[in-house]
Design a protein around this motif. Sequence first.
Motif, mmCIF file in Angstrom:
data_model
loop_
_atom_site.group_PDB
_atom_site.id
_atom_site.type_symbol
_atom_site.label_atom_id
_atom_site.label_comp_id
_atom_site.label_asym_id
_atom_site.label_seq_id
_atom_site.Cartn_x
_atom_site.Cartn_y
_atom_site.Cartn_z
ATOM 1 N N PHE A 101 0.837 -1.201 0.000
ATOM 2 C CA PHE A 101 0.000 0.000 0.000
ATOM 3 C C PHE A 101 0.873 1.252 0.000
ATOM 4 O O PHE A 101 0.636 2.194 -0.765
ATOM 5 C CB PHE A 101 -0.944 0.016 1.200
ATOM 6 N N GLU A 102 1.877 1.263 0.842
ATOM 7 C CA GLU A 102 2.800 2.405 0.892
ATOM 8 C C GLU A 102 3.475 2.599 -0.464
ATOM 9 O O GLU A 102 3.637 3.732 -0.936
ATOM 10 C CB GLU A 102 3.835 2.165 1.981
ATOM 11 N N TYR A 103 3.864 1.493 -1.089
ATOM 12 C CA TYR A 103 4.469 1.539 -2.420
ATOM 13 C C TYR A 103 3.510 2.159 -3.430
ATOM 14 O O TYR A 103 3.872 3.078 -4.177
ATOM 15 C CB TYR A 103 4.850 0.115 -2.826
ATOM 16 N N ASP A 104 2.273 1.685 -3.469
ATOM 17 C CA ASP A 104 1.290 2.219 -4.419
ATOM 18 C C ASP A 104 1.062 3.711 -4.212
ATOM 19 O O ASP A 104 0.965 4.485 -5.170
ATOM 20 C CB ASP A 104 -0.047 1.483 -4.273
ATOM 21 N N MET A 105 0.965 4.118 -2.959
ATOM 22 C CA MET A 105 0.713 5.531 -2.693
ATOM 23 C C MET A 105 1.934 6.389 -3.023
ATOM 24 O O MET A 105 1.793 7.563 -3.378
ATOM 25 C CB MET A 105 0.291 5.737 -1.246
ATOM 26 N N ALA A 106 3.137 5.828 -2.943
ATOM 27 C CA ALA A 106 4.330 6.565 -3.364
ATOM 28 C C ALA A 106 4.288 6.816 -4.865
ATOM 29 O O ALA A 106 4.630 7.911 -5.334
ATOM 30 C CB ALA A 106 5.590 5.793 -2.981
ATOM 31 N N LEU A 107 3.851 5.801 -5.640
ATOM 32 C CA LEU A 107 3.704 6.001 -7.085
ATOM 33 C C LEU A 107 2.637 7.047 -7.356
ATOM 34 O O LEU A 107 2.802 7.929 -8.207
ATOM 35 C CB LEU A 107 3.336 4.691 -7.783
ATOM 36 N N ARG A 108 1.529 6.928 -6.627
ATOM 37 C CA ARG A 108 0.405 7.852 -6.821
ATOM 38 C C ARG A 108 0.811 9.284 -6.487
ATOM 39 O O ARG A 108 0.483 10.224 -7.215
ATOM 40 C CB ARG A 108 -0.757 7.394 -5.923
ATOM 41 N N PHE A 109 1.542 9.472 -5.412
ATOM 42 C CA PHE A 109 2.047 10.781 -5.016
ATOM 43 C C PHE A 109 3.008 11.333 -6.069
ATOM 44 O O PHE A 109 2.905 12.500 -6.472
ATOM 45 C CB PHE A 109 2.750 10.651 -3.664
ATOM 46 N N GLY A 110 3.919 10.501 -6.518
ATOM 47 C CA GLY A 110 4.931 10.961 -7.471
ATOM 48 C C GLY A 110 4.365 11.432 -8.788
ATOM 49 O O GLY A 110 4.940 12.316 -9.447
ATOM 50 N N LEU A 111 3.219 10.879 -9.192
ATOM 51 C CA LEU A 111 2.610 11.266 -10.460
ATOM 52 C C LEU A 111 2.015 12.673 -10.428
ATOM 53 O O LEU A 111 1.652 13.213 -11.467
ATOM 54 C CB LEU A 111 1.528 10.255 -10.842
ATOM 55 N N GLU A 112 1.903 13.250 -9.249
ATOM 56 C CA GLU A 112 1.401 14.618 -9.155
ATOM 57 C C GLU A 112 2.465 15.664 -9.484
ATOM 58 O O GLU A 112 2.165 16.848 -9.598
ATOM 59 C CB GLU A 112 0.848 14.893 -7.752
ATOM 60 N N PHE A 113 3.709 15.223 -9.633
ATOM 61 C CA PHE A 113 4.808 16.160 -9.840
ATOM 62 C C PHE A 113 5.496 15.880 -11.173
ATOM 63 O O PHE A 113 5.690 14.736 -11.560
ATOM 64 C CB PHE A 113 5.828 16.041 -8.708
#
Length: 236
Positions: free
Chosen positions: A85-97
């Motif tokens: 879950f932490e991994y998925d949210m890191a990808l999700r966060f990174g796509l905002e930048f």
Amino acid sequence: MGSHNRINSNEGRLIFHKNHDKTPINAEAAERINLKETTNLCRADDGYLTACSGWENLIQVKKIVPYTFCIPQHLWDHVKNRQPFEYDMALRFGLEFDLKEIEKNSPGLIYTEYFHTMMYLRFSSYLYRISRDKALIAATELLKDSFNIRVAAHYKNLEDIIQLSPAGYGIFDSARYTALAMNNRRNRGPFMIGQRLYQMIFNKKWNKQAYELCQAEYNYQVPISEEEASFDSNNW
């Protein structure tokens, strides 16, 4: 920062000191930033962010260079296995930048310890916030289209191009995935993409100026696991 009713609400907006600390990151980490390796980005009808593959001729896409924490492939794989879950949210966060856009607007910022400290701490606050009631929405968003985030770690060496794709709660039932999210919630942030990993990647502790800014502007709180851990332990 505006309303957080929508997952992507101003997430990619940067607040930083104009006279920020310009201490550069180490050369190995800097080589993992390649502004030529892009990801296709589009917006679905519901307004949420989607990374797309093969849709260029059907809908308008924007080519971005997402933030990937300067993490090499073997460590991404380790995080994905231990904390999906932490991994998925890191990808999700990174796509905002879009690092390419940030570099255009603020030359040199993405190569500083200040910037990466800010991004790690912002992710911690993001994960804490989203892990309560937006977790499955954010995870489902990642899985709308099949995609890989391709990032050249050392772009002159093709063997070092890393491939990142969501773990997705399909590997668990939704209850198990929600439990993982709640673990992050109880921890006040990440278990793995935090201070210990930052020190492994950049060989430095948090940048003090960026740390103080994130406490003031992004409501950063130290995760419980970092308060309790000694950095000579085997948490990784």
